[in-house]
Design a protein around this motif. Structure first.
Motif, PDB file in Angstrom:
ATOM      1  N   ILE A   6       0.866  -1.164   0.000  1.00 37.97           N
ATOM      2  CA  ILE A   6       0.000   0.000   0.000  1.00 37.97           C
ATOM      3  C   ILE A   6       0.904   1.216   0.000  1.00 37.97           C
ATOM      4  O   ILE A   6       2.046   1.126   0.426  1.00 37.97           O
ATOM      5  CB  ILE A   6      -0.950   0.024   1.227  1.00 37.97           C
ATOM      6  CG1 ILE A   6      -0.163  -0.014   2.535  1.00 37.97           C
ATOM      7  CG2 ILE A   6      -1.949  -1.091   1.136  1.00 37.97           C
ATOM      8  CD1 ILE A   6      -1.045   0.216   3.736  1.00 37.97           C
ATOM      9  N   SER A   7       0.388   2.336  -0.505  1.00 37.72           N
ATOM     10  CA  SER A   7       1.272   3.498  -0.547  1.00 37.72           C
ATOM     11  C   SER A   7       1.634   3.876   0.891  1.00 37.72           C
ATOM     12  O   SER A   7       0.855   3.702   1.810  1.00 37.72           O
ATOM     13  CB  SER A   7       0.603   4.660  -1.272  1.00 37.72           C
ATOM     14  OG  SER A   7       0.027   5.535  -0.361  1.00 37.72           O
ATOM     15  N   GLY A  53      13.119  12.739  -5.588  1.00 43.48           N
ATOM     16  CA  GLY A  53      12.055  11.868  -6.098  1.00 43.48           C
ATOM     17  C   GLY A  53      10.928  11.798  -5.087  1.00 43.48           C
ATOM     18  O   GLY A  53      11.070  11.194  -4.023  1.00 43.48           O
ATOM     19  N   ILE A  54       9.808  12.472  -5.418  1.00 45.68           N
ATOM     20  CA  ILE A  54       8.692  12.527  -4.448  1.00 45.68           C
ATOM     21  C   ILE A  54       7.441  11.964  -5.115  1.00 45.68           C
ATOM     22  O   ILE A  54       6.390  12.582  -5.180  1.00 45.68           O
ATOM     23  CB  ILE A  54       8.476  13.975  -3.929  1.00 45.68           C
ATOM     24  CG1 ILE A  54       9.801  14.563  -3.421  1.00 45.68           C
ATOM     25  CG2 ILE A  54       7.447  14.016  -2.782  1.00 45.68           C
ATOM     26  CD1 ILE A  54      10.301  15.731  -4.219  1.00 45.68           C
ATOM     27  N   GLY A  55       7.580  10.747  -5.681  1.00 46.37           N
ATOM     28  CA  GLY A  55       6.440  10.084  -6.324  1.00 46.37           C
ATOM     29  C   GLY A  55       5.717   9.183  -5.348  1.00 46.37           C
ATOM     30  O   GLY A  55       5.637   9.477  -4.146  1.00 46.37           O
ATOM     31  N   MET A  56       5.216   8.073  -5.864  1.00 53.11           N
ATOM     32  CA  MET A  56       4.421   7.151  -5.038  1.00 53.11           C
ATOM     33  C   MET A  56       5.197   6.712  -3.802  1.00 53.11           C
ATOM     34  O   MET A  56       4.667   6.737  -2.696  1.00 53.11           O
ATOM     35  CB  MET A  56       4.041   5.935  -5.891  1.00 53.11           C
ATOM     36  CG  MET A  56       3.154   4.957  -5.188  1.00 53.11           C
ATOM     37  SD  MET A  56       2.478   3.708  -6.301  1.00 53.11           S
ATOM     38  CE  MET A  56       3.938   2.730  -6.655  1.00 53.11           C
ATOM     39  N   GLU A  57       6.433   6.318  -3.976  1.00 54.21           N
ATOM     40  CA  GLU A  57       7.217   5.842  -2.832  1.00 54.21           C
ATOM     41  C   GLU A  57       7.884   6.997  -2.077  1.00 54.21           C
ATOM     42  O   GLU A  57       7.876   7.045  -0.857  1.00 54.21           O
ATOM     43  CB  GLU A  57       8.289   4.850  -3.316  1.00 54.21           C
ATOM     44  CG  GLU A  57       9.201   4.319  -2.244  1.00 54.21           C
ATOM     45  CD  GLU A  57       8.503   3.377  -1.275  1.00 54.21           C
ATOM     46  OE1 GLU A  57       7.304   3.089  -1.445  1.00 54.21           O
ATOM     47  OE2 GLU A  57       9.167   2.955  -0.311  1.00 54.21           O
ATOM     48  N   ALA A 243       4.475   7.278 -15.759  1.00 49.02           N
ATOM     49  CA  ALA A 243       3.763   6.719 -14.602  1.00 49.02           C
ATOM     50  C   ALA A 243       4.027   5.217 -14.434  1.00 49.02           C
ATOM     51  O   ALA A 243       4.089   4.718 -13.317  1.00 49.02           O
ATOM     52  CB  ALA A 243       2.259   6.962 -14.747  1.00 49.02           C
ATOM     53  N   ARG A 244       4.152   4.504 -15.573  1.00 47.47           N
ATOM     54  CA  ARG A 244       4.190   3.033 -15.503  1.00 47.47           C
ATOM     55  C   ARG A 244       5.566   2.480 -15.854  1.00 47.47           C
ATOM     56  O   ARG A 244       5.702   1.443 -16.489  1.00 47.47           O
ATOM     57  CB  ARG A 244       3.133   2.451 -16.461  1.00 47.47           C
ATOM     58  CG  ARG A 244       1.752   2.989 -16.170  1.00 47.47           C
ATOM     59  CD  ARG A 244       0.696   2.476 -17.142  1.00 47.47           C
ATOM     60  NE  ARG A 244      -0.540   3.224 -16.958  1.00 47.47           N
ATOM     61  CZ  ARG A 244      -1.595   3.162 -17.758  1.00 47.47           C
ATOM     62  NH1 ARG A 244      -1.582   2.351 -18.814  1.00 47.47           N
ATOM     63  NH2 ARG A 244      -2.674   3.893 -17.512  1.00 47.47           N
ATOM     64  N   TRP A 245       6.626   3.194 -15.483  1.00 43.60           N
ATOM     65  CA  TRP A 245       7.980   2.851 -15.911  1.00 43.60           C
ATOM     66  C   TRP A 245       8.400   1.439 -15.522  1.00 43.60           C
ATOM     67  O   TRP A 245       9.217   0.824 -16.202  1.00 43.60           O
ATOM     68  CB  TRP A 245       8.978   3.880 -15.368  1.00 43.60           C
ATOM     69  CG  TRP A 245       8.944   4.064 -13.883  1.00 43.60           C
ATOM     70  CD1 TRP A 245       8.277   5.028 -13.190  1.00 43.60           C
ATOM     71  CD2 TRP A 245       9.585   3.242 -12.903  1.00 43.60           C
ATOM     72  NE1 TRP A 245       8.465   4.858 -11.840  1.00 43.60           N
ATOM     73  CE2 TRP A 245       9.264   3.771 -11.640  1.00 43.60           C
ATOM     74  CE3 TRP A 245      10.398   2.119 -12.966  1.00 43.60           C
ATOM     75  CZ2 TRP A 245       9.724   3.205 -10.451  1.00 43.60           C
ATOM     76  CZ3 TRP A 245      10.856   1.549 -11.782  1.00 43.60           C
ATOM     77  CH2 TRP A 245      10.516   2.100 -10.548  1.00 43.60           C
ATOM     78  N   ARG A 246       7.830   0.875 -14.447  1.00 50.08           N
ATOM     79  CA  ARG A 246       8.211  -0.482 -14.006  1.00 50.08           C
ATOM     80  C   ARG A 246       8.014  -1.537 -15.086  1.00 50.08           C
ATOM     81  O   ARG A 246       8.648  -2.577 -15.072  1.00 50.08           O
ATOM     82  CB  ARG A 246       7.322  -0.909 -12.839  1.00 50.08           C
ATOM     83  CG  ARG A 246       7.583  -0.216 -11.560  1.00 50.08           C
ATOM     84  CD  ARG A 246       6.387  -0.454 -10.655  1.00 50.08           C
ATOM     85  NE  ARG A 246       6.649  -0.023  -9.304  1.00 50.08           N
ATOM     86  CZ  ARG A 246       6.687   1.251  -8.941  1.00 50.08           C
ATOM     87  NH1 ARG A 246       6.510   2.217  -9.831  1.00 50.08           N
ATOM     88  NH2 ARG A 246       6.920   1.575  -7.683  1.00 50.08           N
ATOM     89  N   ALA A 247       7.070  -1.245 -16.001  1.00 54.39           N
ATOM     90  CA  ALA A 247       6.698  -2.248 -17.002  1.00 54.39           C
ATOM     91  C   ALA A 247       7.594  -2.191 -18.234  1.00 54.39           C
ATOM     92  O   ALA A 247       7.386  -2.967 -19.171  1.00 54.39           O
ATOM     93  CB  ALA A 247       5.241  -2.034 -17.403  1.00 54.39           C
ATOM     94  N   TYR A 248       8.581  -1.267 -18.245  1.00 58.46           N
ATOM     95  CA  TYR A 248       9.430  -1.086 -19.443  1.00 58.46           C
ATOM     96  C   TYR A 248      10.892  -1.305 -19.094  1.00 58.46           C
ATOM     97  O   TYR A 248      11.398  -0.741 -18.111  1.00 58.46           O
ATOM     98  CB  TYR A 248       9.212   0.329 -20.012  1.00 58.46           C
ATOM     99  CG  TYR A 248       7.778   0.546 -20.422  1.00 58.46           C
ATOM    100  CD1 TYR A 248       7.316   0.097 -21.656  1.00 58.46           C
ATOM    101  CD2 TYR A 248       6.875   1.153 -19.552  1.00 58.46           C
ATOM    102  CE1 TYR A 248       5.993   0.253 -22.023  1.00 58.46           C
ATOM    103  CE2 TYR A 248       5.547   1.318 -19.909  1.00 58.46           C
ATOM    104  CZ  TYR A 248       5.111   0.864 -21.145  1.00 58.46           C
ATOM    105  OH  TYR A 248       3.792   1.014 -21.495  1.00 58.46           O
TER     106      TYR A 248
END
Ligand SMILES: NC(=O)c1ccc[n+]([C@@H]2O[C@H](COP(=O)([O-])OP(=O)(O)OC[C@H]3O[C@@H](n4cnc5c(N)ncnc54)[C@H](O)[C@@H]3O)[C@@H](O)[C@H]2O)c1
Length: 456
Positions: A6-7, A53-57, A243-248
Motif C-alpha cells: 500500500i502506498s 524523487g517525491i512520487g508514489m514511494e 507513470a508506468r515505468w516499471r513495465a518497461y
C-alpha cells in the motif's frame, strides 16, 4: 493485507491513532535496539536530508522520515513540478514550514546543510545519483532495487567504499522484526536444516499490475522529460511511461525488480546469504496485461544457492497473499505480507503411522510389523503432548519501513554500518537481473563471480 505494497502515505494515515487488531497470540516485541535508539535526538544530533524523487514511494519516504525524531528535510528535488507542490504539502503538514525545491539533484549535493539524501526515483537513475551523492560526501538511502543493470552494482560498491559513505538500500525486510525473528529461529536450528525457501505473491487489479493513471496535465512544460529519460533511449514525451515505468525495460525490471527483490532480500537476510544466487531458471508469460509492456505478468524462478534452493512465484493475474517460507527438516517458518506476522510449526521428521509400504506384505507379516511399530511408537496415554507452534505479530503501530529509515538515520549519526549496504543491495538486485536474463534468453542464468557477469 493485499498482496502489494500500500502506498506509504496511505499506511501512515490509516495507521495514525488506529490500533491494529491482533489475535490472542504472542506479540513480537520491538527489539531493545529500536526502543533505545528511538530516543529524541539532541538538536545537535539533527540529521538534515534532501529528498530526491517525491512520487508514489518518495512521498511516503519523506513523510515517514520527517516524523522521526531528530530528522529534518531541508530541500526537495523532482523533475516534475507537481511533486514540488506535493513535497511542501507533506512537509508543511508535519512541520508548518516549507523547503526550497528544484529540478536539479546536483543542487542538493552541493548544499552544505545537507548530510544525506533519500532517493526514490525510477531504477534507471539509481546508480548515477548514488555515485554522485557519495562523491559529494553525502550518505545515501536509495530505494530498491539498487541497480537497473548488472555492472552498476560494482560501481556503487566502489563509490561507497572509496568515499566512506553510508549507503542503505530501501528493501525494508532487512529491518523487519518478523524477518529478524525468522533469522533468529533458523540460526538456532529451530526448524532443523533448511534446504528450501519459497516466496509467493499475487495481485489481480490494474493498480497492482502497474496500470497507474498519469498525473492530469503532465506535460514537457512541468516535467523535464529529457532528463527523466536519463541514459535510456530518447523518445517523445510519454505520460504512460512516466507513470508506468516499471513495465518497461529501459527504466525498470518488471516483477523481479519491483517485487522479487523484497523476497530475495528476505531469503538472503534469514539464510545469511552474502553472495548472489549461483543459478536461476525462470518461466512465465504475458497473459492478461497486454498493454505494450515489455515484461511478463506472471513469472516464476528457481534459484540455486550453495546450501539451499529457492523458488519465487509471482503473478499479476490472481490475487494471492504474499508469503515467504523457510522449509526445514524439523519444521516450517512462514512470514506473511511485508512481515506483519509469522508462524513457526514444528515437525519431528518421523513416521506417524506404520509405513504404507507394508500394505504390500501378506497379512501375518503386516500384522507383526504393525504390532511392533505401535509398541515402539505409540505414546503412553498420559505422556502425549501437544505439538508446539507459535505465531508472532508486529506490535501495535509498528512499521518495518519506518524502522528501516530509522536504521539509516542512526547509521548516519553513529557511522555504524548500514543494515542493508551496497553489497547486500547488489546481491538481491543481481538475483532480479538473473531472473530476467533467464526469462528473456530462455536459458539458465549463471552468476560468474570471476567476470562479474551473468552467463547463459
Ligand atoms: N521499498 C518499497 O517497498 C518500494 C515501494 C515502491 C517503490 N519503490 C521504489 O521507489 C522508487 C521510486 O518508485 P515510485 O513508484 O515512487 O516512482 P514514481 O514514478 O512514482 O516517482 C519517481 C519520481 O522520481 C522523479 N525523478 C525521476 N528521475 C529523477 C531525477 N533524475 N531527479 C529527480 N527526480 C527524478 C520523477 O519525476 C517522479 O516524480 C523505485 O526505485 C521503486 O522501485 C520501493
Amino acid at each position: 493485507m493485499k498482496g502489494y505494497e500500500i502506498s506509504r502515505r496511505a499506511f501512515i494515515s490509516k495507521s495514525a491513532g488506529v490500533g491494529i487488531t491482533l489475535a490472542a497470540e504472542p506479540f513480537l516485541m520491538e527489539t531493545p535496539v529500536l526502543a533505545a535508539s528511538l530516543r529524541p535526538a539532541a538538536p545537535s544530533d539533527t540529521v538534515r536530508f534532501g529528498m530526491i524523487g517525491i512520487g508514489m514511494e518518495g512521498s511516503g519516504v519523506l513523510e515517514t522520515s520527517i516524523g522521526l525524531p531528530g530528522v529534518e528535510c531541508v530541500a526537495a528535488c523532482d523533475l516534475y513540478d507537481g511533486r514540488h507542490t506535493l513535497a511542501n504539502e507533506i512537509i508543511s503538514g508535519v512541520t508548518g514550514k516549507t523547503v526550497p525545491t528544484t529540478r536539479r539533484y546536483q543542487e542538493l549535493l552541493d548544499n552544505k546543510d545537507i548530510d544525506c539524501v533519500l532517493v526514490a526515483v525510477p531504477d534507471h537513475w539509481h546508480k548515477s545519483i548514488i555515485v554522485d551523492a557519495c562523491k559529494a560526501g553525502k550518505d545515501v538511502y536509495c530505494e530498491k532495487p539498487m541497480t537497473h543493470k548488472v555492472e552498476e552494482g560494482f560501481e556503487i560498491i566502489d563509490a561507497a567504499r572509496n568515499t566512506n559513505r553510508i549507503v542503505q538500500i530501501g528493501s525494508q525486510r532487512r529491518s523487519s522484526l518478523c524477518f529478524a525473528k525468522a533469522k533468529e529461529l533458523v540460526d538456532q536450528g529451530a526448524i532443523g536444516d533448511v534446504y528450501l525457501a519459497e516466496g509467493i505473491l499475487g495481485r489481480n487489479d490494474p493498480c497492482g499490475a502497474w496500470v497507474y493513471p498519469p498525473p492530469s496535465g503532465l506535460s514537457p512544460q512541468n516535467l523535464d522529460w529529457e532528463t527523466w529519460l536519463g541514459d535510456a533511449p530518447k523518445r517523445p514525451f510519454d505520460p504512460i511511461r512516466f507513470a508506468r515505468w516499471r513495465a518497461y525495460e529501459d527504466y525498470g525490471e518488471g516483477l523481479p525488480g519491483d517485487l522479487y527483490v523484497h523476497t530475495l532480500t528476505g531469503f538472503h537476510y534469514v539464510m545469511g546469504v552474502d553472495a548472489p544466487p549461483k543459478r536461476a531458471q525462470s518461466a512465465g508469460g504475458l497473459f492478461q496485461w497486454k498493454d505494450g509492456r515489455d515484461f511478463p505478468d506472471h513469472m516464476m524462478t528457481l534459484y540455486d544457492y550453495p546450501e539451499f534452493r529457492a523458488a519465487v512465484l509471482m503473478s499479476l493475474n490472481t490475487e494471492e497473499e504474499e508469503v515467504t517460507r523457510f522449509l526445514g527438516t524439523r519444521g516450517l517458518i512462514e512470514v506473511y505480507g511485508d512481515g506483519d506476522h509469522m508462524r513457526i510449526a514444528f515437525q519431528d521428521g518421523k513416521d506417524h503411522e506404520p509405513c504404507g509400504y507394508t500394505d504390500s506384505f501378506p497379512a501375518n507379516m503386516r500384522a507383526d510389523y504393525a504390532k511392533q511399530w505401535h509398541m515402539e511408537n505409540d505414546p503412553a496415554p498420559a505422556a502425549a503432548k501437544l505439538v508446539d507452534g507459535q505465531t508472532y505479530h508486529y506490535p501495535p503501530g509498528y512499521n518495518e519501513f519506518r524502522h528501516h529509515l530509522w536504521n539509516f538515520f542512526n547509521s548516519v549519526r553513529t557511522r555504524q554500518p548500514s543494515v542493508e549496504d551496497a553489497v547486500m543491495g547488489n546481491n538481491a538486485s543481481l538475483g532480479c537481473h538473473m531472473a530476467n536474463y533467464s526469462y528473456f534468453h530462455r536459458s539458465p542464468a549463471i552468476w560468474d563471480a570471476s567476470s562479474g557477469k551473468i552467463t547463459g
